[in-house]
Each structure stands twice: as structure tokens, then as C-alpha cells.
Design a protein around this motif. Structure first.
Motif, PDB file in Angstrom:
ATOM      1  N   LEU A 118      41.667  39.267  32.085  1.00  0.00           N
ATOM      2  CA  LEU A 118      40.216  39.434  31.981  1.00  0.00           C
ATOM      3  C   LEU A 118      39.733  39.198  30.556  1.00  0.00           C
ATOM      4  N   VAL A 119      40.539  39.581  29.570  1.00  0.00           N
ATOM      5  CA  VAL A 119      40.185  39.265  28.177  1.00  0.00           C
ATOM      6  C   VAL A 119      40.169  37.753  27.971  1.00  0.00           C
ATOM      7  N   THR A 120      41.103  37.046  28.589  1.00  0.00           N
ATOM      8  CA  THR A 120      41.116  35.581  28.516  1.00  0.00           C
ATOM      9  C   THR A 120      39.844  35.000  29.099  1.00  0.00           C
ATOM     10  N   LEU A 121      39.401  35.538  30.230  1.00  0.00           N
ATOM     11  CA  LEU A 121      38.144  35.083  30.826  1.00  0.00           C
ATOM     12  C   LEU A 121      36.970  35.341  29.899  1.00  0.00           C
ATOM     13  N   HIS A 417      42.488  51.881  43.715  1.00  0.00           N
ATOM     14  CA  HIS A 417      43.715  51.495  44.404  1.00  0.00           C
ATOM     15  C   HIS A 417      43.672  50.059  44.924  1.00  0.00           C
ATOM     16  N   ASN A 418      42.500  49.573  45.302  1.00  0.00           N
ATOM     17  CA  ASN A 418      42.399  48.204  45.809  1.00  0.00           C
ATOM     18  C   ASN A 418      42.269  47.266  44.610  1.00  0.00           C
ATOM     19  N   TYR A 419      43.394  46.749  44.142  1.00  0.00           N
ATOM     20  CA  TYR A 419      43.383  46.019  42.875  1.00  0.00           C
ATOM     21  C   TYR A 419      42.662  44.682  42.969  1.00  0.00           C
ATOM     22  N   LEU A 420      42.658  44.045  44.155  1.00  0.00           N
ATOM     23  CA  LEU A 420      41.919  42.786  44.277  1.00  0.00           C
ATOM     24  C   LEU A 420      40.417  43.007  44.159  1.00  0.00           C
ATOM     25  N   THR A 421      39.928  44.090  44.791  1.00  0.00           N
ATOM     26  CA  THR A 421      38.506  44.416  44.667  1.00  0.00           C
ATOM     27  C   THR A 421      38.159  44.784  43.236  1.00  0.00           C
ATOM     28  N   VAL A 422      39.042  45.542  42.596  1.00  0.00           N
ATOM     29  CA  VAL A 422      38.824  45.936  41.207  1.00  0.00           C
ATOM     30  C   VAL A 422      38.742  44.701  40.309  1.00  0.00           C
ATOM     31  N   PHE A 423      39.662  43.778  40.495  1.00  0.00           N
ATOM     32  CA  PHE A 423      39.664  42.569  39.668  1.00  0.00           C
ATOM     33  C   PHE A 423      38.394  41.753  39.895  1.00  0.00           C
ATOM     34  N   THR A 424      37.965  41.619  41.150  1.00  0.00           N
ATOM     35  CA  THR A 424      36.774  40.835  41.463  1.00  0.00           C
ATOM     36  C   THR A 424      35.526  41.457  40.854  1.00  0.00           C
ATOM     37  N   VAL A 425      35.385  42.777  40.992  1.00  0.00           N
ATOM     38  CA  VAL A 425      34.196  43.451  40.463  1.00  0.00           C
ATOM     39  C   VAL A 425      34.185  43.391  38.935  1.00  0.00           C
ATOM     40  N   THR A 426      35.339  43.590  38.310  1.00  0.00           N
ATOM     41  CA  THR A 426      35.404  43.524  36.845  1.00  0.00           C
ATOM     42  C   THR A 426      35.106  42.118  36.336  1.00  0.00           C
ATOM     43  N   ALA A 427      35.643  41.096  37.012  1.00  0.00           N
ATOM     44  CA  ALA A 427      35.337  39.714  36.623  1.00  0.00           C
ATOM     45  C   ALA A 427      33.853  39.407  36.817  1.00  0.00           C
TER      46      ALA A 427
END
Length: 476
Positions: A118-121, A417-427
Motif C-alpha cells: 500500500l505504501v508502494t501504491l 479478519h477479511n483481509y481482501l476486504t481490508v486491502f480493497t477499502v484501504t486502497a
């Protein structure tokens, strides 16, 4: 022919033919031998011949050297080949694991590498921000008070490219080694990666953009300890850190596991683990950027006595109940959470989202005068797509509101716990902040320009007044 008519020395080796004899002057007789001399016309022919040979050599060198476009295409091809190889190796490594441990291990791999991805993004999008500013009328170097060594968009994209290569490579090695039973080597991969990142940041020698790295570290230090007047760069970076609060939380958990030797294990997932999902450090790290921003606003009020600083501090304080009310889910009875704390948490989330959205539009952006950030110096595809288009502002306003609400929801400590959702929302939040940067920096530049123009006008009026008062003759 008289030798004296030649403009250069007759004994110069340049004037001798190949294999010619030296010229000897006979002073007694007053005569000079002309054997071996080059006449002016022959000099011109020699010069043209040398130039032709040099041109041919340059043409041969240009033909041998590859063109920049060819090199660029080769780099892109190698980058995609490397990316496909990493994906293939990672997929095969994951499929080797047992089904009951696969999801837990992927969650752990996500925990270590999600922050740096995410820092790279963020670095890549910041480079895109700088490119737009460099093409428009916004002088961002003056806005941030940068020296002449500041990084341009090309350097930022270069940094993002290297990060996009190193981080997935380490992640692929981590998955491959763990799936093949090399647990110790697998556990060393994230440790080595984080050590490299820290060393690059604090490296004291004049490589890897030393002045920019230390400017970044000094700004971080001023954010943590706002003991001096707050600059725009301090405010700006602290705002970005609020969008990266989930990244900081995952970073804290990763470092905690490395310190406690829990890398490449699944014991951390238990509730009683030191670095588990119920740790009290999670809400503390989530709230830290908002607390820093809160104290910055108080420091600004102390320096300027502007009431808007207090209202801004109130905005950041509304994020604190969202985080801590959510964390209570793991420390109270389920019935009490459902009947009492969850309604309070939802109410605080709505308040924080709407207040933040209002502040973005009315204070940070000042869209009442409609921003002109997409007016480029040289018209191109981007300027024709965005400049003067009313749908751009509708999109920015609507997407900012929606992403504000989703990000406030994700600030909750019990949704992890849902890491894909977490990644999508953070991105998505990082993308929202990327949009926010355009209008926030431009609004600051407009304020600086207006203040400068006002100062020049006042100076001209004062000069004119002094000139009139100092005049010795007045007519009534």
C-alpha cells in the motif's frame, strides 16, 4: 609561392604530408624548401575528410546503441515476465499447503506485506500528483518550501517501481520457502525486507536521495512532537498518515511478531496471543495519526488564534470514539455490544464521516470557486478530459463522500479478519486521498498567490503615497 603567406608555422606537423620531410630554413640564401608542405586547399580537403570519418563513426555508434523506446519496451517486457513468474510461483506454493492452514497463512503473509504494498501504491500516486502539478500552474515546490534538490515525478515513479519489484519478490520467496518446509528461511524474508527499508531511510550517505529522505524524516519528527510552528508540509503529511492508519496498525503487528519470534507461525491468530487480533495496541496505533493531527490544530490555534483551527481539531477528535467503541467488542459481553455499544459506534461513525466530508469540500478544497487544477500548460489528453468538465466535480464530491463513509467504517478495530476486504477499502482510501491532494495543494497555492499579489499592491500603494508626500510642489 612565399612561405610567409601561410597563417601557421611552417614547421608544424599538421602541415606535413604523410612521409614528408621536415622543412629546413636556409637563412643565408633567403630561400625555403617547400617539400612536404600542405597548401590551403589541401587543408580544407583534409578537414572535410576528418569530418566525414567522424560522421560515419557517429552513425555507426548510433546504429549500434539501442533506442530509448526499445529499452523502455524491453524493461516493460521484463517487468511483466517477472510479475507473471512471481504469481505462478506463489500460486504453486500456496496450493502445496493443506486446506485448513491455507487461509490462515495467507492472512499472515498479507499482514507482513500489505503495508509495504500500500505504501508502494501511495508513492506511485504521489508521483502522479507531482506530474500533474508540474504540467499545471501550481508551484508545489513553493507550497511545501522545498529546496532545489526536491524529487520530481520521475524519481517518485522510479522509487515505486523498485518497491513494486522488491516487495513481491520477498513475498514470493516467503511463500515458496514455507511451502517447501524451510520455515526458518521463510521467517527471515519479512525481517530482511523491513531491515532494508529502515536502512534505506536512515542511510547517512549522499545516495538514495539523501536530502529528500531526511526531509521526510524531519517532517515525521515534527508531526510526532509539534513543538514548533506547524508548516503546510507538517499538516499535509499528517493528513496522509490518517489515511494510512490501517497500514500503521498492520505494520505494528508485523513488527510485534518479528520481535516476539512469531513469524511463520499461526499461534498469533489466537485471542490471547501477544500480537493477536485482540491486542490493545491495535486501537492505539489506529488513533495515533488523529491524535497527532489534533495537537497540530491546537498548536496552530496557539500561534494564529484562528477559531477554524479549533473546529478542525474537533473534526479529528470525532474519529477517537469510532476506534475505541469498536475495540470494546472484544472486551464486553456480546449482548451489551449489540444493544448499547454498537449503536453508539454507528452514530459516531456517521458524525465523523459527515463532518470530514464537509471540511474537505468547504475548507480544504474551497470548491465554491471551482478548482482549475486540470488546466495544463500544454493542452493534452488529460486537460481535454478533465478541465472545465462539471462531471469531474460531481465525481470528486460523490466519491469522496462514499469513500469517507467506508473508511470510517474500516477504522473499526473489530473489522480486521477479511483481509481482501481490508486491502480493497484501504486502497480505496488511498485513492480518495490521491484525489484530495490535487485540490488541497491547489487551494493552498491560490492562497499564497493571492497573499503575494495583495502584498505587492499594498507595497505599490505605499510607494506612490510616499512619492506624493515627498513632492515639494503642490497645486491646489
Amino acid at each position: 609561392m612565399s612561405v610567409a603567406s601561410l597563417p601557421i608555422s611552417i614547421n608544424s606537423p599538421v602541415l606535413r604530408r604523410a612521409g614528408g620531410k621536415s622543412v629546413v630554413s636556409e637563412q643565408d640564401s633567403g630561400e625555403t624548401t617547400e617539400e612536404g608542405l600542405l597548401f590551403p586547399s589541401e587543408l580544407v580537403d583534409m578537414k572535410n575528410g576528418v569530418e566525414m570519418k567522424s560522421g560515419i563513426a557517429l552513425m555507426h555508434g548510433a546504429a549500434i546503441a539501442p533506442s530509448p523506446i526499445l529499452l523502455w519496451r524491453l524493461k516493460i517486457l521484463l517487468f511483466f515476465a517477472w510479475g507473471i513468474s512471481c504469481c505462478k510461483i506463489s500460486w504453486d506454493s500456496v496450493m502445496r499447503m493443506s486446506a485448513d492452514l491455507r487461509d490462515l497463512f495467507l492472512y499472515e503473509a498479507f499482514l507482513y506485506y500489505n503495508p509495504l504494498l500500500l505504501v508502494t501504491l501511495m508513492v506511485f500516486l504521489w508521483g502522479l500528483n507531482l506530474w500533474v502539478f508540474s504540467q499545471s500552474s501550481v508551484n508545489y515546490s513553493k507550497v511545501f518550501d522545498l529546496d532545489h534538490n526536491y524529487l520530481m515525478h520521475k524519481e517518485m515513479w522510479k522509487c515505486a517501481t523498485w518497491m513494486a519489484i522488491v516487495v513481491p519478490t520477498s513475498m514470493t520467496a516467503y511463500l515458496y520457502l514455507y511451502s517447501h518446509g524451510e520455515v526458518l528461511l521463510a521467517a527471515s524474508q519479512p525481517v530482511i525486507l523491513y531491515a532494508i527499508v529502515v536502512m534505506v531511510l536512515i542511510f547517512p550517505f549522499d545516495i538514495f536521495y539523501l536530502s529528500s529522505r531526511y526531509y521526510f524524516l524531519r517532517t515525521l519528527w515534527r508531526i510526532i512532537l509539534p513543538l514548533q510552528p506547524i508548516s503546510f508540509a507538517d499538516f499535509f503529511l499528517a493528513d496522509i498518515l490518517t489515511s494510512m492508519s490501517k497500514v500503521l496498525s498492520d505494520l505494528e503487528r508485523s513488527i510485534c511478531r518479528m520481535v516476539n519470534h512469531q513469524v511463520a507461525t499461526i499461534a498469533w491468530f489466537e485471542a490471547d496471543s501477544i500480537c493477536g487480533s485482540h491486542s490493545v495496541m491495535i486501537p492505539l496505533v489506529l488513533v495515533f495519526p488523529y491524535v497527532c493531527r489534533f495537537f497540530q490544530c491546537l498548536r496552530q490555534y496557539k500561534d494564529t488564534k484562528e477559531k477554524s483551527s479549533l473546529l478542525n481539531a474537533l473534526k479529528y477528535s470525532t474519529a477517537i470514539p469510532v476506534i475505541f467503541l469498536s475495540a470494546l467488542k472484544y472486551h464486553v459481553l456480546p449482548e451489551k455490544w449489540t444493544n448499547f455499544y454498537r449503536p453508539l459506534w454507528l452514530l459516531s461513525s456517521i458524525l465523523n464521516s459527515l463532518y470530514s466530508f464537509y471540511w474537505d469540500v468547504n475548507r480544504d478544497w474551497d470548491l465554491s470557486v471551482f478548482s482549475r487544477i486540470f488546466k495544463f500548460k500544454n493542452p493534452n489528453l488529460c486537460s481535454s478530459l478533465f478541465y472545465g468538465r462539471i462531471w469531474v466535480y460531481y465525481w470528486v464530491l460523490s466519491s469522496n463522500l462514499v469513500l469517507r463513509c467506508t473508511w470510517t467504517y474500516k477504522l473499526s478495530a473489530h473489522l480486521r479478519h477479511n483481509y481482501l476486504t481490508v486491502f480493497t477499502v484501504t486502497a480505496s482510501e488511498i485513492f480518495r486521498r490521491f484525489q484530495w491532494v490535487f485540490f488541497r495543494v491547489e487551494n493552498e497555492w491560490n492562497k499564497m498567490t493571492l497573499k503575494t499579489n495583495s502584498g505587492l499592491k499594498l507595497e505599490e500603494m505605499a510607494t506612490e503615497e510616499d512619492r506624493l508626500l515627498s513632492s515639494s510642489s503642490h497645486e491646489v
